[in-house]
Design a protein around this motif. Structure first.
Motif, short mmCIF file in Angstrom:
data_model
loop_
_atom_site.label_atom_id
_atom_site.label_comp_id
_atom_site.label_asym_id
_atom_site.label_seq_id
_atom_site.Cartn_x
_atom_site.Cartn_y
_atom_site.Cartn_z
N TYR A 90 45.58 -10.43 52.54
CA TYR A 90 44.76 -11.04 51.39
C TYR A 90 46.04 -11.33 49.92
O TYR A 90 47.24 -11.19 50.49
N GLY A 91 46.06 -11.33 48.63
CA GLY A 91 46.80 -11.53 47.49
C GLY A 91 46.65 -11.53 46.48
O GLY A 91 45.70 -10.84 46.27
N PHE A 92 47.32 -11.86 45.07
CA PHE A 92 47.15 -11.43 43.88
C PHE A 92 47.92 -12.68 43.74
O PHE A 92 48.79 -13.19 43.90
N LEU A 93 47.13 -12.80 42.36
CA LEU A 93 47.25 -14.10 41.38
C LEU A 93 47.35 -13.67 40.32
O LEU A 93 47.07 -12.28 39.57
N ARG A 94 48.31 -14.51 39.34
CA ARG A 94 48.36 -14.38 37.49
C ARG A 94 47.58 -15.58 37.35
O ARG A 94 48.23 -16.81 37.63
N GLY A 95 47.40 -15.73 36.30
CA GLY A 95 46.30 -15.85 35.15
C GLY A 95 47.42 -16.85 34.25
O GLY A 95 48.29 -15.57 34.07
N LEU A 96 46.69 -17.75 33.57
CA LEU A 96 47.42 -18.06 32.65
C LEU A 96 47.96 -17.16 31.44
O LEU A 96 48.88 -17.31 30.45
N ASP A 97 46.63 -16.59 31.54
CA ASP A 97 46.58 -15.45 30.25
C ASP A 97 47.30 -14.49 30.80
O ASP A 97 48.17 -13.17 29.79
N GLY A 98 48.31 -13.83 31.91
CA GLY A 98 48.48 -13.09 32.60
C GLY A 98 48.43 -11.52 32.90
O GLY A 98 49.23 -10.97 33.20
N GLN A 99 46.80 -12.06 33.52
CA GLN A 99 45.89 -11.25 34.29
C GLN A 99 46.34 -11.25 35.49
O GLN A 99 46.59 -12.39 36.18
N GLU A 100 46.73 -9.91 36.55
CA GLU A 100 46.94 -9.54 37.45
C GLU A 100 45.23 -10.10 38.46
O GLU A 100 44.16 -9.25 38.30
N ILE A 101 45.14 -11.01 39.59
CA ILE A 101 44.15 -11.40 39.78
C ILE A 101 44.14 -11.23 41.21
O ILE A 101 44.86 -11.52 41.97
N TYR A 102 42.93 -9.83 42.20
CA TYR A 102 43.00 -10.17 43.79
C TYR A 102 42.13 -10.98 44.00
O TYR A 102 41.35 -12.19 43.06
N PHE A 103 43.07 -11.39 45.25
CA PHE A 103 42.11 -12.74 46.24
C PHE A 103 42.21 -12.21 47.55
O PHE A 103 43.25 -11.33 48.02
N ASN A 104 41.41 -12.52 48.66
CA ASN A 104 41.55 -12.56 49.82
C ASN A 104 41.62 -13.63 50.84
O ASN A 104 41.00 -14.63 50.17
N ARG A 105 41.56 -13.57 52.02
CA ARG A 105 41.09 -15.04 52.68
C ARG A 105 40.49 -15.79 52.74
O ARG A 105 39.92 -17.32 52.55
N ASN A 106 39.15 -14.99 53.09
CA ASN A 106 37.74 -15.84 52.36
C ASN A 106 37.16 -16.43 51.29
O ASN A 106 36.23 -17.16 51.63
N SER A 107 38.55 -16.31 50.18
CA SER A 107 37.72 -16.56 48.77
C SER A 107 38.25 -17.82 48.71
O SER A 107 38.73 -18.83 48.07
N VAL A 108 39.73 -18.13 49.40
CA VAL A 108 40.18 -18.92 49.89
C VAL A 108 39.89 -20.32 50.28
O VAL A 108 39.31 -20.60 51.68
N LEU A 109 39.13 -21.75 49.69
CA LEU A 109 38.68 -23.18 49.66
C LEU A 109 39.60 -23.77 51.28
O LEU A 109 40.52 -23.38 51.68
N SER A 128 36.43 -14.92 43.09
CA SER A 128 35.71 -15.70 43.77
C SER A 128 36.09 -16.53 44.97
O SER A 128 35.65 -17.12 46.53
N THR A 129 36.61 -17.87 44.81
CA THR A 129 37.27 -18.52 45.34
C THR A 129 38.73 -19.53 44.12
O THR A 129 38.66 -19.08 43.60
N VAL A 130 38.96 -19.56 45.28
CA VAL A 130 40.55 -20.06 45.24
C VAL A 130 40.59 -21.55 45.62
O VAL A 130 40.58 -21.74 47.48
N GLN A 131 40.98 -22.27 45.01
CA GLN A 131 41.62 -23.92 45.92
C GLN A 131 43.08 -24.54 45.47
O GLN A 131 43.59 -23.90 44.20
#
Length: 206
Positions: A132-151, A178-181
């Motif tokens: 798993y890991g975390f993203l940072r959106g353009l608005d600065g918010q931190e977003i959780y994601f995991n392996r299954n969500s990566v396309l 829910s999805t990451v590309q």
């Protein structure tokens, strides 16, 4: 399941029949929740000659992203007859399954009131072994994601600073993807808010 289940036996002989039963019940759990992070199962014999109930205890500890921990312990003590180990195992997994269903329902209800958002982001934290890991959106918010969500099974291609396109929704503990590309690999150096450097795709601002 990201991590193979851990099954321990204490004062109980491990047999192929027990292993098949446990594997079958684990598969049933995954039908309810396909992103269980970890599953620990303890099968114990805690009494040699009980007057009633069962000498066995079965405990399940489950972890579900982003940070949910579910625990079930089954040890029949009020029954008027001897309860076989196989029955205790089934009852423990049934209880765990009910907890997973309730958790899914809570997450779905939260999703209904907070629709998914389409946005761009960059990878700021990555834990490859845990998946798993975390993203940072353009608005600065931190977003959780995991392996299954990566396309396209591209989780192992991710590095800090990778630019991605994602759909996000409100999870139980905050925004989650829910999805990451992948849309671009690291290009321009930038600084994280914590002070450690990350790479940003060309044209992005820190």
């Amino acid at each position: 399941m990201k991590v193979p289940p851990e099954v321990t036996y204490r004062n109980v002989d491990k047999t192929s029949a027990l292993e098949e039963l446990i594997d079958e019940k684990i598969a049933k759990l995954e039908e309810v929740c396909d992103h269980i992070s970890s599953c620990r199962i303890a099968v114990e014999k805690i009494h040699s000659n009980p007057d009633h109930g069962s000498p066995f205890r079965v405990r399940l500890d489950l972890t579900v992203p982003p940070g949910h921990e579910l625990a079930v312990s089954e040890n029949p003590g009020q029954s008027t007859q001897y309860v076989p180990l196989e029955v205790v195992i089934r009852d423990a997994f049934d209880s765990a399954r009910k907890q997973l269903i309730k958790l899914n329902d809570r997450q779905k209800n939260r999703t209904k009131t907070h629709p998914e958002q389409d946005m761009g982001a960059i990878v700021t934290q990555l834990f490859p072994e845990e998946g798993y890991g975390f993203l940072r959106g353009l608005d600065g918010q931190e977003i959780y994601f995991n392996r299954n969500s990566v396309l396209n099974d591209d989780f192992d291609r991710l590095t800090l600073g990778t630019g991605v396109h994602c759909f996000t929704r409100d999870g139980e503990d905050g925004p989650m993807a829910s999805t990451v590309q992948i849309v671009s690999k690291p290009g321009v150096r930038a600084e994280k808010s914590e002070g450690s450097p990350i790479d940003l795709p060309a044209g992005w601002e820190a």
